[in-house]
Design a protein around this motif. Structure first.
Motif, mmCIF file in Angstrom:
data_model
loop_
_atom_site.group_PDB
_atom_site.id
_atom_site.type_symbol
_atom_site.label_atom_id
_atom_site.label_comp_id
_atom_site.label_asym_id
_atom_site.label_seq_id
_atom_site.Cartn_x
_atom_site.Cartn_y
_atom_site.Cartn_z
ATOM 1 N N ARG A 3 4.387 48.904 53.674
ATOM 2 C CA ARG A 3 3.620 49.765 52.775
ATOM 3 C C ARG A 3 2.517 50.499 53.548
ATOM 4 N N GLY A 4 1.890 49.796 54.465
ATOM 5 C CA GLY A 4 0.846 50.417 55.271
ATOM 6 C C GLY A 4 1.366 51.570 56.104
ATOM 7 N N LYS A 5 2.552 51.403 56.717
ATOM 8 C CA LYS A 5 3.119 52.484 57.525
ATOM 9 C C LYS A 5 3.519 53.679 56.662
ATOM 10 N N CYS A 6 4.018 53.423 55.468
ATOM 11 C CA CYS A 6 4.394 54.533 54.583
ATOM 12 C C CYS A 6 3.160 55.313 54.131
ATOM 13 N N LEU A 55 12.331 53.085 61.649
ATOM 14 C CA LEU A 55 12.842 51.750 61.311
ATOM 15 C C LEU A 55 12.766 50.802 62.505
ATOM 16 N N SER A 56 12.996 51.332 63.690
ATOM 17 C CA SER A 56 12.944 50.490 64.888
ATOM 18 C C SER A 56 11.576 49.848 65.044
ATOM 19 N N VAL A 57 10.506 50.633 64.868
ATOM 20 C CA VAL A 57 9.147 50.093 64.997
ATOM 21 C C VAL A 57 8.846 49.106 63.883
ATOM 22 N N LEU A 58 9.329 49.382 62.666
ATOM 23 C CA LEU A 58 9.089 48.460 61.557
ATOM 24 C C LEU A 58 9.696 47.085 61.829
ATOM 25 N N LEU A 74 10.717 40.920 74.882
ATOM 26 C CA LEU A 74 12.162 40.738 74.755
ATOM 27 C C LEU A 74 12.628 41.013 73.324
ATOM 28 N N MET A 75 11.866 40.523 72.337
ATOM 29 C CA MET A 75 12.234 40.759 70.938
ATOM 30 C C MET A 75 12.173 42.244 70.606
ATOM 31 N N ILE A 76 11.132 42.908 71.056
ATOM 32 C CA ILE A 76 10.973 44.327 70.771
ATOM 33 C C ILE A 76 12.081 45.136 71.443
ATOM 34 N N SER A 77 12.410 44.786 72.675
ATOM 35 C CA SER A 77 13.491 45.479 73.384
ATOM 36 C C SER A 77 14.820 45.304 72.656
ATOM 37 N N ALA A 78 15.041 44.126 72.077
ATOM 38 C CA ALA A 78 16.279 43.874 71.342
ATOM 39 C C ALA A 78 16.414 44.819 70.155
ATOM 40 N N PHE A 79 15.314 45.065 69.451
ATOM 41 C CA PHE A 79 15.376 45.975 68.306
ATOM 42 C C PHE A 79 15.556 47.421 68.748
ATOM 43 N N ILE A 80 14.993 47.790 69.884
ATOM 44 C CA ILE A 80 15.210 49.146 70.410
ATOM 45 C C ILE A 80 16.696 49.350 70.716
ATOM 46 N N LEU A 81 17.316 48.344 71.324
ATOM 47 C CA LEU A 81 18.748 48.434 71.623
ATOM 48 C C LEU A 81 19.575 48.527 70.347
ATOM 49 N N PHE A 82 19.237 47.677 69.366
ATOM 50 C CA PHE A 82 20.021 47.644 68.130
ATOM 51 C C PHE A 82 19.955 48.975 67.398
ATOM 52 N N CYS A 93 13.036 58.955 61.950
ATOM 53 C CA CYS A 93 12.840 57.910 60.941
ATOM 54 C C CYS A 93 13.639 56.651 61.270
ATOM 55 N N VAL A 94 14.619 56.792 62.151
ATOM 56 C CA VAL A 94 15.368 55.623 62.631
ATOM 57 C C VAL A 94 14.812 55.160 63.968
ATOM 58 N N GLU A 95 14.746 56.064 64.941
ATOM 59 C CA GLU A 95 14.227 55.727 66.279
ATOM 60 C C GLU A 95 13.290 56.843 66.712
ATOM 61 N N LEU A 96 12.036 56.515 66.885
ATOM 62 C CA LEU A 96 10.967 57.500 67.024
ATOM 63 C C LEU A 96 11.145 58.439 68.210
ATOM 64 N N THR A 97 11.334 57.895 69.413
ATOM 65 C CA THR A 97 11.297 58.726 70.615
ATOM 66 C C THR A 97 12.419 59.766 70.627
ATOM 67 N N GLN A 98 13.598 59.392 70.153
ATOM 68 C CA GLN A 98 14.698 60.347 70.122
ATOM 69 C C GLN A 98 14.431 61.452 69.104
#
Length: 326
Positions: free
Chosen positions: A300-303, A280-283, A197-205, A247-252
């Motif tokens: 830092r790890g993702k960068c 950013l969505s995944v972060l 649910l938390m992850i879905s909320a960030f995808i929507l945002f 860089c904002v939303e990966l799949t798109q």
């Protein structure tokens, strides 16, 4: 001053929401479909399995076997191997979430869990081989190549960002309480549900944020500024737009890296970068899934992972040009 900027940003965001309410609603509908058809079905089983593995003691037993290797190479406890494997198989943020659960269960320190989350928050083989290889490049070989680059660059990230000192194996004196299997299962399923649910909320945002960036022209302005710089590497204007979107939303962003985005080598490198970074969505999904850990270390790890993945991909394509002949 920081509070003033935050308030101004909130007012601007609310104003844009009112101005483009219909478009934002469409973006949310599309994101809900993405969550129901892709994100939740792929993540929920791995979330539940990782919680169950920890509460039943499987991760701890695996840690006893792999402790010498993990501590010698990465200065991490052996139980971290389970999170690392889950990150390679389950996709982000499954591995990072398991890292947080290892910390909350007392099997590793906060520093170790944060370092682990920085390198095991990866995409899975189904996404890289299926969607990227088969969907974008129509080549299984391209997907396998991207997945191999992804794994190697993640392991290099673990080596570069490992803790300076190896913790004593006895630091995790707190043992996970042995609970009945039925209770472990209930806790695993409910915890997985909350995380989804938390992850879905960030995808929507972030789908709404991306929609507003497009409608206000910010994304196109950035694209116009960066296109001359990236065109020398073989990336076209549509490719730069897709990179910024990713860089904002990966799949798109990945969906736009078609043949018109540039040369095959440039597109492979761009996909390698985006899949390692996650957007950013995944972060922020990772931030929700790893509550209690050091978020700055995860970012830092993702960068670092993204830069290594792009560099390694470009280097291999330069040395072996046949890899780009799909």
């Amino acid at each position: 001053m920081r509070k003033l900027y935050a308030c101004a940003g909130c007012v601007l965001f609310l104003t844009l929401l009112c101005r483009y309410s219909a478009d934002c609603a469409d973006a949310v509908r599309a994101a809900v479909t993405l969550c129901l058809t892709s994100a939740i079905p792929s993540l929920f089983p791995f979330f539940a399995a990782s919680s169950l593995a920890i509460s039943c003691g499987l991760a701890e037993e695996l840690g006893h076997l792999l402790s010498p290797l993990m501590r010698r190479c990465f200065h991490l406890p052996g139980c971290g191997a389970a999170a690392l494997a889950l990150g390679f198989l389950g996709g982000y943020p499954a591995g990072a979430r398991m890292s947080a659960e290892l910390y909350h269960s007392g099997l590793c320190t906060r520093e170790e869990a944060s370092a682990l989350a920085a390198c095991c928050n990866n995409t899975g083989p189904a996404f890289l081989i299926g969607m990227c290889g088969g969907g974008l490049f129509h080549s299984l070989r391209a997907g396998l190549f991207l997945y191999a680059v992804h794994i190697v660059s993640a392991l290099l990230t673990a080596l570069l960002l490992r803790p300076k000192h190896t913790q004593s194996a006895a630091h995790a004196a707190k043992q996970a309480e042995q609970l009945p299997f039925s209770r472990c299962l209930v806790q695993a399923v409910t915890s997985a549900g909350r995380s989804c649910l938390m992850i879905s909320a960030f995808i929507l945002f972030f789908s709404v944020v991306l929609c507003l960036l497009r409608l206000t022209g910010v994304l196109f302005a950035l694209c116009a500024a960066l296109t001359p710089l990236l065109s020398v590497s073989g990336v076209s204007a549509p490719g730069v737009h897709s990179l910024l979107t990713g860089c904002v939303e990966l799949t798109q962003g990945l969906a736009g890296l078609t043949d018109a985005a540039g040369t095959v080598s440039a597109r492979l490198t761009a996909v390698s970068f985006l899949c390692a970074f996650g957007g950013l969505s995944v972060l922020f999904q990772t931030a929700a899934a790893t509550e209690g850990l050091e978020l700055a270390r995860c970012v830092r790890g993702k960068c670092v992972h993204a830069c290594l993945a792009a560099l390694l991909c470009a280097l291999l394509l330069l040395i072996f040009p046949s890899f780009s002949q799909l």
